[in-house]
Design an enzyme around this catalytic site. Structure first.
Site, PDB file in Angstrom:
ATOM      1  N   LYS A  36       0.830  -1.218   0.000  1.00  0.00           N
ATOM      2  CA  LYS A  36       0.000   0.000   0.000  1.00  0.00           C
ATOM      3  C   LYS A  36       0.856   1.257   0.000  1.00  0.00           C
ATOM      4  O   LYS A  36       0.650   2.174  -0.788  1.00  0.00           O
ATOM      5  CB  LYS A  36      -0.925   0.034   1.235  1.00  0.00           C
ATOM      6  CG  LYS A  36      -1.966  -1.059   1.259  1.00  0.00           C
ATOM      7  CD  LYS A  36      -2.879  -0.933   2.464  1.00  0.00           C
ATOM      8  CE  LYS A  36      -2.159  -1.093   3.797  1.00  0.00           C
ATOM      9  NZ  LYS A  36      -1.538  -2.411   3.993  1.00  0.00           N
ATOM     10  N   THR A  37       1.826   1.296   0.922  1.00  0.00           N
ATOM     11  CA  THR A  37       2.661   2.487   1.021  1.00  0.00           C
ATOM     12  C   THR A  37       3.513   2.633  -0.237  1.00  0.00           C
ATOM     13  O   THR A  37       3.711   3.731  -0.755  1.00  0.00           O
ATOM     14  CB  THR A  37       3.536   2.415   2.281  1.00  0.00           C
ATOM     15  OG1 THR A  37       2.670   2.251   3.400  1.00  0.00           O
ATOM     16  CG2 THR A  37       4.364   3.663   2.460  1.00  0.00           C
ATOM     17  N   ASP A  68      -1.959   7.774   3.805  1.00  0.00           N
ATOM     18  CA  ASP A  68      -1.544   6.420   4.205  1.00  0.00           C
ATOM     19  C   ASP A  68      -2.220   6.094   5.538  1.00  0.00           C
ATOM     20  O   ASP A  68      -2.590   6.999   6.290  1.00  0.00           O
ATOM     21  CB  ASP A  68      -0.013   6.380   4.356  1.00  0.00           C
ATOM     22  CG  ASP A  68       0.534   4.952   4.261  1.00  0.00           C
ATOM     23  OD1 ASP A  68      -0.272   4.006   4.104  1.00  0.00           O
ATOM     24  OD2 ASP A  68       1.769   4.790   4.343  1.00  0.00           O
ATOM     25  N   GLU A  69      -2.374   4.811   5.842  1.00  0.00           N
ATOM     26  CA  GLU A  69      -2.962   4.368   7.124  1.00  0.00           C
ATOM     27  C   GLU A  69      -4.312   5.047   7.361  1.00  0.00           C
ATOM     28  O   GLU A  69      -4.606   5.512   8.466  1.00  0.00           O
ATOM     29  CB  GLU A  69      -2.013   4.696   8.297  1.00  0.00           C
ATOM     30  CG  GLU A  69      -0.581   4.241   8.097  1.00  0.00           C
ATOM     31  CD  GLU A  69      -0.368   2.789   8.471  1.00  0.00           C
ATOM     32  OE1 GLU A  69      -1.348   2.114   8.864  1.00  0.00           O
ATOM     33  OE2 GLU A  69       0.775   2.324   8.347  1.00  0.00           O
ATOM     34  N   GLN A  95      -5.651  -3.278  10.728  1.00  0.00           N
ATOM     35  CA  GLN A  95      -4.572  -2.573  11.421  1.00  0.00           C
ATOM     36  C   GLN A  95      -5.051  -1.289  12.074  1.00  0.00           C
ATOM     37  O   GLN A  95      -4.257  -0.388  12.359  1.00  0.00           O
ATOM     38  CB  GLN A  95      -3.439  -2.258  10.446  1.00  0.00           C
ATOM     39  CG  GLN A  95      -2.740  -3.501   9.929  1.00  0.00           C
ATOM     40  CD  GLN A  95      -1.546  -3.146   9.067  1.00  0.00           C
ATOM     41  OE1 GLN A  95      -0.536  -2.643   9.553  1.00  0.00           O
ATOM     42  NE2 GLN A  95      -1.653  -3.392   7.779  1.00  0.00           N
ATOM     43  N   ARG A 146       5.293  -6.880  11.062  1.00  0.00           N
ATOM     44  CA  ARG A 146       6.459  -6.012  10.847  1.00  0.00           C
ATOM     45  C   ARG A 146       7.676  -6.826  10.415  1.00  0.00           C
ATOM     46  O   ARG A 146       8.652  -6.292   9.903  1.00  0.00           O
ATOM     47  CB  ARG A 146       6.836  -5.240  12.132  1.00  0.00           C
ATOM     48  CG  ARG A 146       5.829  -4.251  12.673  1.00  0.00           C
ATOM     49  CD  ARG A 146       5.272  -3.337  11.641  1.00  0.00           C
ATOM     50  NE  ARG A 146       3.994  -3.840  11.121  1.00  0.00           N
ATOM     51  CZ  ARG A 146       3.461  -3.464   9.958  1.00  0.00           C
ATOM     52  NH1 ARG A 146       4.080  -2.613   9.189  1.00  0.00           N
ATOM     53  NH2 ARG A 146       2.310  -3.965   9.535  1.00  0.00           N
TER      54      ARG A 146
HETATM   55  P1  ATP Z   1       1.597  -2.034   5.988  1.00  0.00           P
HETATM   56  O1  ATP Z   1       0.154  -2.447   5.965  1.00  0.00           O
HETATM   57  O2  ATP Z   1       2.359  -2.755   7.017  1.00  0.00           O
HETATM   58  O3  ATP Z   1       1.748  -0.564   6.025  1.00  0.00           O
HETATM   59  P2  ATP Z   1       2.020  -1.931   3.146  1.00  0.00           P
HETATM   60  O4  ATP Z   1       0.818  -2.539   2.511  1.00  0.00           O
HETATM   61  O5  ATP Z   1       2.087  -0.473   3.168  1.00  0.00           O
HETATM   62  O6  ATP Z   1       2.213  -2.549   4.593  1.00  0.00           O
HETATM   63  P3  ATP Z   1       4.599  -1.760   1.909  1.00  0.00           P
HETATM   64  O7  ATP Z   1       5.353  -1.312   3.092  1.00  0.00           O
HETATM   65  O8  ATP Z   1       4.285  -0.784   0.857  1.00  0.00           O
HETATM   66  O9  ATP Z   1       3.268  -2.521   2.383  1.00  0.00           O
HETATM   67  O10 ATP Z   1       5.338  -2.976   1.215  1.00  0.00           O
HETATM   68  C1  ATP Z   1       5.864  -4.054   1.961  1.00  0.00           C
HETATM   69  C2  ATP Z   1       7.169  -4.498   1.358  1.00  0.00           C
HETATM   70  O11 ATP Z   1       6.947  -5.159   0.133  1.00  0.00           O
HETATM   71  C3  ATP Z   1       8.107  -3.361   1.061  1.00  0.00           C
HETATM   72  O12 ATP Z   1       9.428  -3.762   1.332  1.00  0.00           O
HETATM   73  C4  ATP Z   1       7.907  -3.142  -0.427  1.00  0.00           C
HETATM   74  O13 ATP Z   1       9.027  -2.541  -1.019  1.00  0.00           O
HETATM   75  C5  ATP Z   1       7.695  -4.553  -0.905  1.00  0.00           C
HETATM   76  N1  ATP Z   1       6.908  -4.620  -2.146  1.00  0.00           N
HETATM   77  C6  ATP Z   1       5.704  -4.091  -2.368  1.00  0.00           C
HETATM   78  N2  ATP Z   1       5.284  -4.360  -3.615  1.00  0.00           N
HETATM   79  C7  ATP Z   1       6.250  -5.076  -4.210  1.00  0.00           C
HETATM   80  C8  ATP Z   1       6.420  -5.657  -5.517  1.00  0.00           C
HETATM   81  N3  ATP Z   1       5.501  -5.549  -6.464  1.00  0.00           N
HETATM   82  N4  ATP Z   1       7.568  -6.338  -5.737  1.00  0.00           N
HETATM   83  C9  ATP Z   1       8.515  -6.462  -4.782  1.00  0.00           C
HETATM   84  N5  ATP Z   1       8.415  -5.939  -3.552  1.00  0.00           N
HETATM   85  C10 ATP Z   1       7.296  -5.250  -3.267  1.00  0.00           C
HETATM   86 MG    MG Z   2       2.165   0.878   4.762  1.00  0.00          MG
END
Ligand code: ATP
Ligand code: MG
Length: 736
Positions: free
Chosen positions: A37-38, A221-222, A252, A608
């Site tokens: 997402k981020t 975000d969040e 979350q 995490r």
């Molecule tokens: P959270 O809910 O904990 O905030 P999130 O959904 O925001 O998580 P991110 O932090 O954006 O998730 O991504 C998690 C990890 O996966 C990061 O290290 C990101 O770089 C990696 N990632 C995301 N998408 C891809 C992709 N398509 N290919 C490889 N790595 C990815």
């Molecule tokens: Mg995130």
């Protein structure tokens, strides 16, 4: 010719790609932890800029913590050669602060308004209650603080509140008096930053339309953790046309206790005409076993919006589970393991120690400090909250705004200069009779009181530095001329740390670059107003979490509460204090939906970790001056046994500490012998503090025992199932 956005977009999965390149219209991405997402949000900003759909001035992005904002800036900076610092990218509080600095006049604030952190706020409230002659038994300062903040976070002023009963009526009156006092002193608490910005936008049509025209893209975000006021603020900024792009995860949502409103997701969809949320289902962060644990745990919650999360990653390592005898042993375990991982080549900065409550950090800090492992604490015990630092900052605050009564009261007689309580009370009486600040009262009575006059001269001397000295020189004067440094130097004993901290504060002033700080504020007069660097420094101190334990740039183990870890990821995570009553917290169990919120917090904690996850508990813990005998948290039971690997200390904590440096692997797989420290008294095969399982009552800890011939009478705390007295001859108890 190569498509310029191809490198930006490469590597995204089809759902992520669709989200990143979503047309300029409102959207909600609803997806589980680690699904990107981020990353999607950050990449979307870069894509909008690169494809010319947006300029850095037309984007506003909100993150939840300063650390997350910094990471986003770094990532953006790496993707595109743009001046990311000029962007409106930050936390809600950071952005509102920036907004109020720019428009302080319209907001009815003095140019040098100061931010009250929660400690300052509490002391102001105590002072207020005293001046109103309201004893603590009638209204406790903390409860008034909670009341005021909750009202502000709900967007409510005292004038708009109804009182259902006389007590609430008094709270409302105090709230009104509190706001009046803050206005008089030119200070703003955290919740006020948000509320004041909202009110200003609402009341001032010209400003509102300026910002509505400016921000074409608002990214959040969040989103699940926004409260009603934050949502209303976003809505005002967005107006009719902005493309609001929100990402979040209902599983979350961990700030409901602070008024976060998960219903904002439904409101966003309804009010911005979003038909369907965008879903992302692939987790890129965690290895398989970790994800299995997270999914199994959160499945115990009801009323979820329903999301899937899968991974292509290998199962990876099992989750390592430790039941330590004591909190000290748990801390020692973290120290030994962190060292062992480092020896294996793991990066210290990619390891985090997480805990439910700030109070747990002290023992961990102590152990890390003794072992010489550099660490950083985010949130909690902050550098800027330490006594000596607050004293020094109070002098600095008085130099820019002498009407800040809180600051004046803090230091008028610190270091001691013979201004007694009586004198201060007289000043307070004069100030309130004449409706002026304490400073004005001090200036007018100073002629009669030599000691007060000397204090006034001291502050005036500090004021004279503004304009003629730079920030670092001013800080040097503050620390030395105030007498603070001499005060601590003349004290015997444990004051070295305070002296070091004061020196560190001077260093911080030397290193501070107001125009490069992340939340720099640039009102039109920034370049010319000599007080600016000081204001920026003070604001930064109030807004930023202290990150001063390790030297800047030094790789350091990351310590933080689970709340502060939201959105972050680490190769290895130590999740500590998994005991009933601590996590889930005792307090949460009494609240409606409290347990589900704690479980979401546990879900955040587990997710995490990328590669390795440790979960630990202590059978005995000293918290708030009391010894607690802990039972393993129910959350551990909710993780499938197949993904857990039990560790057990080789022996009692003392022995473990003595030998830890000699053993290559200080922990080995569980064996019955390891459960029984050598000298522990035996009660029909059991020992005090031991964890046991009972067919009906579940897991518990033995807190008392009496031998009776062949059997023993054991008192066992089964946590949620209560304390039971059991006879080993009859009860089916097995050691864990
Ligand atoms: P959270 O809910 O904990 O905030 P999130 O959904 O925001 O998580 P991110 O932090 O954006 O998730 O991504 C998690 C990890 O996966 C990061 O290290 C990101 O770089 C990696 N990632 C995301 N998408 C891809 C992709 N398509 N290919 C490889 N790595 C990815
Ligand atoms: Mg995130």
């Amino acid at each position: 010719m190569e498509n310029p956005s191809s490198s930006l977009l490469s590597g995204l999965n089809p759902e992520q790609l669709a989200a990143v390149t979503w047309p300029p219209a409102p959207a909600l991405v609803l997806a589980g932890a680690g699904s990107g997402k981020t990353r999607v949000l950050t990449t979307r900003i870069a894509w909008l800029l690169q494809s010319g759909q947006a300029s850095i001035h037309s984007v506003l992005a909100v993150t939840f913590t300063n650390k997350a904002a910094k990471e986003m800036q770094l990532r953006l900076g790496a993707m595109l050669p743009i001046p990311v610092r000029a962007m409106w990218l930050g936390t809600f509080h950071g952005l509102c602060h920036r907004f109020l600095r720019l428009h302080y006049r319209d907001a009815g604030l003095p140019a040098a308004f100061q931010i009250l952190d929660s400690g300052d706020q509490l002391s102001l409230i105590k002072r207020l209650l005293k001046s109103l002659n309201i004893p603590d038994e009638s209204i406790a300062p903390r409860s008034l603080q909670g009341f005021i903040n909750a009202q502000k976070e709900a967007g409510l002023r005292a004038g708009s509140l109804d009182a259902p009963d006389p007590h609430t009526q008094r709270l409302i009156e105090c709230y009104a008096a509190y706001d009046a006092l803050c206005n008089q002193e030119g200070v703003v608490d955290f919740a006020e930053l948000m509320l004041r910005s909202y009110e200003l936008l609402q009341a001032n049509a010209a400003l509102r339309s300026h910002y509505q025209n400016r921000f074409k893209h608002i990214l959040v975000d969040e989103f699940q953790d926004t409260n009603k006021l934050q949502y209303a603020w976003l809505k005002l900024l967005a107006g009719e046309h902005a493309a609001v792009f929100a990402v979040g995860d209902d599983d979350q949502s961990i700030y409901r206790f602070r008024g976060a409103h998960v219903g904002n997701m439904a409101a966003l969809m309804r009010e911005f005409a979003i038909d369907e949320p965008i879903k992302l289902e692939q987790n890129y962060r965690s290895d398989g076993h970790i994800l299995t644990a997270a999914n199994a745990l959160i499945a115990h919650n009801n009323g979820r919006l329903g999301k899937n999360l899968r991974t292509d990653a290998d199962a990876g390592e099992k989750i390592r589970l430790l039941q330590a005898i004591s909190d000290n042993e748990e801390a020692q375990f973290v120290v030994d393991e962190a060292r062992a991982l480092q020896r294996e080549g793991w990066d210290l900065a990619q390891m985090a120690v997480l805990y439910r409550s700030n109070a747990q950090s002290r023992i961990l800090e102590q152990a890390l400090f003794r072992a010489g492992i550099p660490y950083k604490i985010y949130g909690g015990l902050r550098f800027y909250e330490r006594q000596e630092i607050k004293h020094a900052l109070a002098y600095l605050r008085l130099a820019v705004n002498p009407h800040d009564d809180n600051a004046l009261l803090r230091v008028i007689n610190f270091p001691t200069r013979g201004i007694g309580t009586r004198t201060v009370e007289n000043l307070q009486a004069t100030a309130s009779a004449e409706g002026v600040s304490l400073w004005q009262a001090a200036c007018s009575t100073g002629g009669k009181q030599a000691k007060v006059a000397a204090f006034v001269r001291l502050i005036e001397a500090l004021q004279s530095h503004i304009g003629s000295s730079n920030l670092a020189e001013t800080m040097l004067a503050v620390v030395h001329d105030s007498g603070l440094m001499a005060h601590y130097q003349n004290q015997k004993g444990e004051h070295q740390e305070r002296i070091d901290n004061l020196n560190e504060l001077i260093n911080a002033a030397v290193a501070f670059k107001p125009l490069e700080s992340n939340f720099e504020v640039l009102p039109e007069n920034a370049a010319t107003d000599p007080a600016w660097p000081i204001l920026a420094f003070l604001s930064n101190a109030a807004l930023e979490s202290g990150e001063h334990q390790a030297l800047a740039g030094e790789a350091a183990l990351q310590l933080m509460t689970i709340h502060a870890a939201k959105g972050l990821e680490f190769n290895a995570v130590f999740l500590t204090g998994l005991e009933e009553g601590l996590f889930p917290s005792e307090y949460s169990l009494a609240e409606r939906d409290g347990l589900e919120e704690e479980r979401r917090l546990m879900y955040v904690a587990i997710t995490r970790a990328r590669k390795r996850l440790y979960i630990s508990m202590a059978q005995q813990r000293l918290l708030h001056g009391q010894t607690h005998f802990g039972v393993v948290s129910r959350f551990v039971d909710e993780i499938p046994a197949a993904v857990l690997h039990h560790l057990s200390p080789a022996s009692g904590s003392l022995v473990a500490q003595q030998h830890s440096s000699q053993r290559s692997n200080p922990f080995h797989s569980r064996s019955p012998a390891a459960q029984t420290p050598e000298k522990a008294q035996n009660y029909a095969g059991f020992t005090l503090g031991q964890n046991v399982r009972h067919a009906k009552f579940g897991t518990g800890v033995i807190i008392d025992a009496v031998n009776k011939g062949d059997s023993a009478k054991l008192t066992v705390n089964f946590g949620k199932n209560g304390i039971k007295v059991l006879d080993t001859a009859a009860a089916k108890l097995s050691p864990l």
